[in-house]
Design an enzyme around this catalytic site. Structure first.
Site, PDB file in Angstrom:
ATOM      1  N   ARG A  54      22.552 -26.416 -22.020  1.00  0.00           N
ATOM      2  CA  ARG A  54      23.457 -25.103 -20.832  1.00  0.00           C
ATOM      3  C   ARG A  54      23.342 -24.015 -21.733  1.00  0.00           C
ATOM      4  O   ARG A  54      23.492 -22.673 -21.679  1.00  0.00           O
ATOM      5  CB  ARG A  54      23.628 -25.167 -19.994  1.00  0.00           C
ATOM      6  CG  ARG A  54      23.853 -24.001 -19.389  1.00  0.00           C
ATOM      7  CD  ARG A  54      23.436 -24.410 -17.825  1.00  0.00           C
ATOM      8  NE  ARG A  54      24.672 -25.646 -17.211  1.00  0.00           N
ATOM      9  CZ  ARG A  54      25.749 -25.571 -16.824  1.00  0.00           C
ATOM     10  NH1 ARG A  54      26.781 -25.027 -17.389  1.00  0.00           N
ATOM     11  NH2 ARG A  54      26.366 -26.889 -16.280  1.00  0.00           N
ATOM     12  N   TYR A 106       8.312  -2.354 -15.292  1.00  0.00           N
ATOM     13  CA  TYR A 106       6.727  -3.106 -15.110  1.00  0.00           C
ATOM     14  C   TYR A 106       7.420  -3.655 -13.300  1.00  0.00           C
ATOM     15  O   TYR A 106       8.997  -4.256 -12.807  1.00  0.00           O
ATOM     16  CB  TYR A 106       8.156  -4.846 -16.139  1.00  0.00           C
ATOM     17  CG  TYR A 106       6.790  -6.056 -14.920  1.00  0.00           C
ATOM     18  CD1 TYR A 106       5.842  -6.307 -15.447  1.00  0.00           C
ATOM     19  CD2 TYR A 106       7.905  -7.062 -15.125  1.00  0.00           C
ATOM     20  CE1 TYR A 106       6.043  -7.325 -15.901  1.00  0.00           C
ATOM     21  CE2 TYR A 106       7.738  -8.483 -14.710  1.00  0.00           C
ATOM     22  CZ  TYR A 106       6.219  -8.551 -14.842  1.00  0.00           C
ATOM     23  OH  TYR A 106       5.871  -9.297 -14.880  1.00  0.00           O
ATOM     24  N   ASP A 177      14.228  -2.232 -22.166  1.00  0.00           N
ATOM     25  CA  ASP A 177      13.272  -3.333 -21.806  1.00  0.00           C
ATOM     26  C   ASP A 177      12.022  -2.635 -23.600  1.00  0.00           C
ATOM     27  O   ASP A 177      11.399  -1.767 -22.949  1.00  0.00           O
ATOM     28  CB  ASP A 177      12.190  -3.437 -20.864  1.00  0.00           C
ATOM     29  CG  ASP A 177      11.178  -4.279 -20.752  1.00  0.00           C
ATOM     30  OD1 ASP A 177      10.958  -4.937 -21.791  1.00  0.00           O
ATOM     31  OD2 ASP A 177      11.069  -5.173 -19.084  1.00  0.00           O
ATOM     32  N   LYS A 202       5.331 -12.487 -24.506  1.00  0.00           N
ATOM     33  CA  LYS A 202       4.731 -11.459 -24.640  1.00  0.00           C
ATOM     34  C   LYS A 202       4.090 -11.230 -25.817  1.00  0.00           C
ATOM     35  O   LYS A 202       3.932 -12.569 -27.152  1.00  0.00           O
ATOM     36  CB  LYS A 202       4.362  -9.877 -23.819  1.00  0.00           C
ATOM     37  CG  LYS A 202       5.562  -9.935 -22.496  1.00  0.00           C
ATOM     38  CD  LYS A 202       4.004  -9.810 -21.537  1.00  0.00           C
ATOM     39  CE  LYS A 202       4.886 -10.770 -20.247  1.00  0.00           C
ATOM     40  NZ  LYS A 202       5.659  -9.488 -19.675  1.00  0.00           N
TER      41      LYS A 202
HETATM   42  C1  LIG Z   1       6.734  -8.823 -18.580  1.00  0.00           C
HETATM   43  C2  LIG Z   1       7.291  -8.597 -18.316  1.00  0.00           C
HETATM   44  C3  LIG Z   1       8.648  -9.014 -17.646  1.00  0.00           C
HETATM   45  C4  LIG Z   1       8.925  -9.929 -17.249  1.00  0.00           C
HETATM   46  O1  LIG Z   1       8.272 -11.116 -18.444  1.00  0.00           O
HETATM   47  P1  LIG Z   1       8.146 -12.367 -17.644  1.00  0.00           P
HETATM   48  O2  LIG Z   1       8.327 -12.915 -19.616  1.00  0.00           O
HETATM   49  O3  LIG Z   1       7.177 -12.201 -17.141  1.00  0.00           O
HETATM   50  O4  LIG Z   1       9.577 -12.852 -16.834  1.00  0.00           O
HETATM   51  C5  LIG Z   1       9.502  -7.897 -17.971  1.00  0.00           C
HETATM   52  N1  LIG Z   1       8.993  -6.631 -18.560  1.00  0.00           N
HETATM   53  C6  LIG Z   1       8.071  -5.990 -19.354  1.00  0.00           C
HETATM   54  C7  LIG Z   1       7.647  -5.231 -19.728  1.00  0.00           C
HETATM   55  C8  LIG Z   1       7.078  -7.177 -19.289  1.00  0.00           C
HETATM   56  O5  LIG Z   1       5.855  -6.311 -19.302  1.00  0.00           O
END
Ligand SMILES: *Cc1c(COP(=O)(O)O)cnc(C)c1O
Length: 387
Positions: A54, A106, A177, A202
């Protein structure tokens, strides 16, 4: 553990060299998966540096050092999802704190802020950061600014250096982000951001086969606080998923170059199609954020949004794609088409959708690395169904 990498190497080369354990006694080229929950001590006070997964795990730590390096941070923390990363960052704040957020985010992040963080006493002000100055929105209790650039799905671009100047003056934490461009195309920490977030699901993972997330920082105090939250809350990425993302990063440069090339070609192609009323891709010179992107990023990415002339036709496209998958998510080698209004943005308040222009005629593409002629042929076939 990981090899000391000369900073003179290009990003492309770094992606190959970082995933290596020079100390591995068998000379493994792929970093091993340490599938162990706990680690033995060599006597009292004799920790190997790893106590309990963890808190720390060698495979995850290797991935974290790779991501920290790609984003020019001092540390990266790997989480079980992008949302876990965002949620952990939000634990930096306490009831009564105020955060300025961009209006096009998002959908999952908006849901977290509205349904979880607001309930815990955090106050949010929604601002179009690509157009508006934040100064007028800063209050005594303002602690941070949170955004994506380019945004999801409308591709609004914010000048990060300019915004960072304002947050630095006001003593606010700037959180970016960076999922849409990945560290291959953009490094917000270098532009003045304090925290970078990624959905590793992604472009970093890159193959639609695992869920993960990252937080990258350049300040030791912030890192210490986040590491404390990390071990306390327990949302760390598993060793196997860490390994999958390490593997994904090896091809980050070739995947992104090819996907970007396809995205640019598809943007041009879609612009010329009947029934397409708007193509939003920051790589197009007419995009309002084009010049800012040229200044602050090394590319325009592989995400593009387009609008057709009726909701009916938008649905017909979704019902009839064959090569392209109708699915949420992005950043993999396959091209995905998403319907923001019913998928990623289904729970976003309708006034906000309207204001941002996210209608039932808007479709989003995460362009993959297929042959461009096959992608164009797919659209030719689907567009023929319009009449
Ligand atoms: C997909 C996404 C998230 C969330 O990520 P997960 O891995 O699905 O929890 C946050 N910000 C953006 C811009 C995303 O495309």
């Amino acid at each position: 553990m990981g090899k000391e990498i000369s900073s003179n190497y290009s990003l492309d080369t770094k992606c190959q060299l970082l995933d290596r354990d020079l100390a591995d006694k068998w000379g493994a080229i792929s970093f091993p998966i340490y599938q162990s929950a706990t680690f033995a001590h060599h006597g009292v006070g004799g920790s190997t540096g790893y106590d309990y997964t963890r808190m720390q795990n060698p495979t995850r730590q290797q991935l974290e050092s790779v991501v920290a390096d790609l984003e020019n941070g001092i540390d990266a923390l790997a989480y079980s999802s992008g949302m876990a990363a965002v949620a952990n960052v939000m634990e930096l704040f306490r009831p009564g704190d105020h955060i300025i957020i961009d209006e096009d985010l998002y959908g999952g992040s908006i849901r977290l802020f509205d349904e979880i963080n607001a309930k815990n006493g955090i106050e949010f002000t929604v601002v179009d950061l690509s157009r508006e100055d934040i100064t007028q929105y800063i209050k005594d209790n303002t602690k941070a600014v949170y955004l994506e650039t380019p945004t999801n799905p409308m591709m609004n671009v914010t000048d990060l250096e300019k915004l960072a100047k304002a947050t630095r003056t006001a003593g606010l934490i700037l959180i970016v982000d960076n999922t849409f461009l990945s560290p291959y195309f953009q490094n917000p920490l270098d532009l003045g951001a304090d925290i970078v977030i990624h959905s590793g699901t992604k472009f970093l993972g890159g193959h639609h086969d695992t869920i993960g997330g990252f937080v990258v920082v350049k300040d030791e105090k912030l890192d210490e606080r986040l590491r404390f939250i990390y071990k306390t809350v327990g949302a760390g990425l598993s060793p196997f998923d860490s390994w999958l993302i390490l593997r994904g990063i090896r091809t980050l440069s070739v995947r992104l170059e090819r996907a970007q090339e396809n995205a640019r070609a598809l943007a041009e192609y879609l612009k010329g199609k009947e029934h397409v009323t708007r193509v939003i891709y920051p790589g197009l010179p007419e995009h309002p954020g084009h010049e800012i992107m040229k200044k602050q990023a090394r590319g325009f990415g592989a995400m593009l949004t387009f609008e057709v002339d009726s909701a009916e036709f938008a649905k017909r496209i979704l019902d009839n794609v064959e090569l392209i998958y109708f699915a949420e998510s992005l950043g993999g080698t396959e091209t995905l088409i998403t319907y923001p209004i019913t998928q990623t943005h289904a729970e976003v308040p309708s006034e906000l959708l309207k204001k941002n222009g996210i209608t039932d005629r808007v479709l989003r593409l995460s362009v993959g690395i297929e042959g461009i002629e096959d992608l164009k042929n797919e659209f030719d076939r689907v567009f023929a169904l319009a009449d």
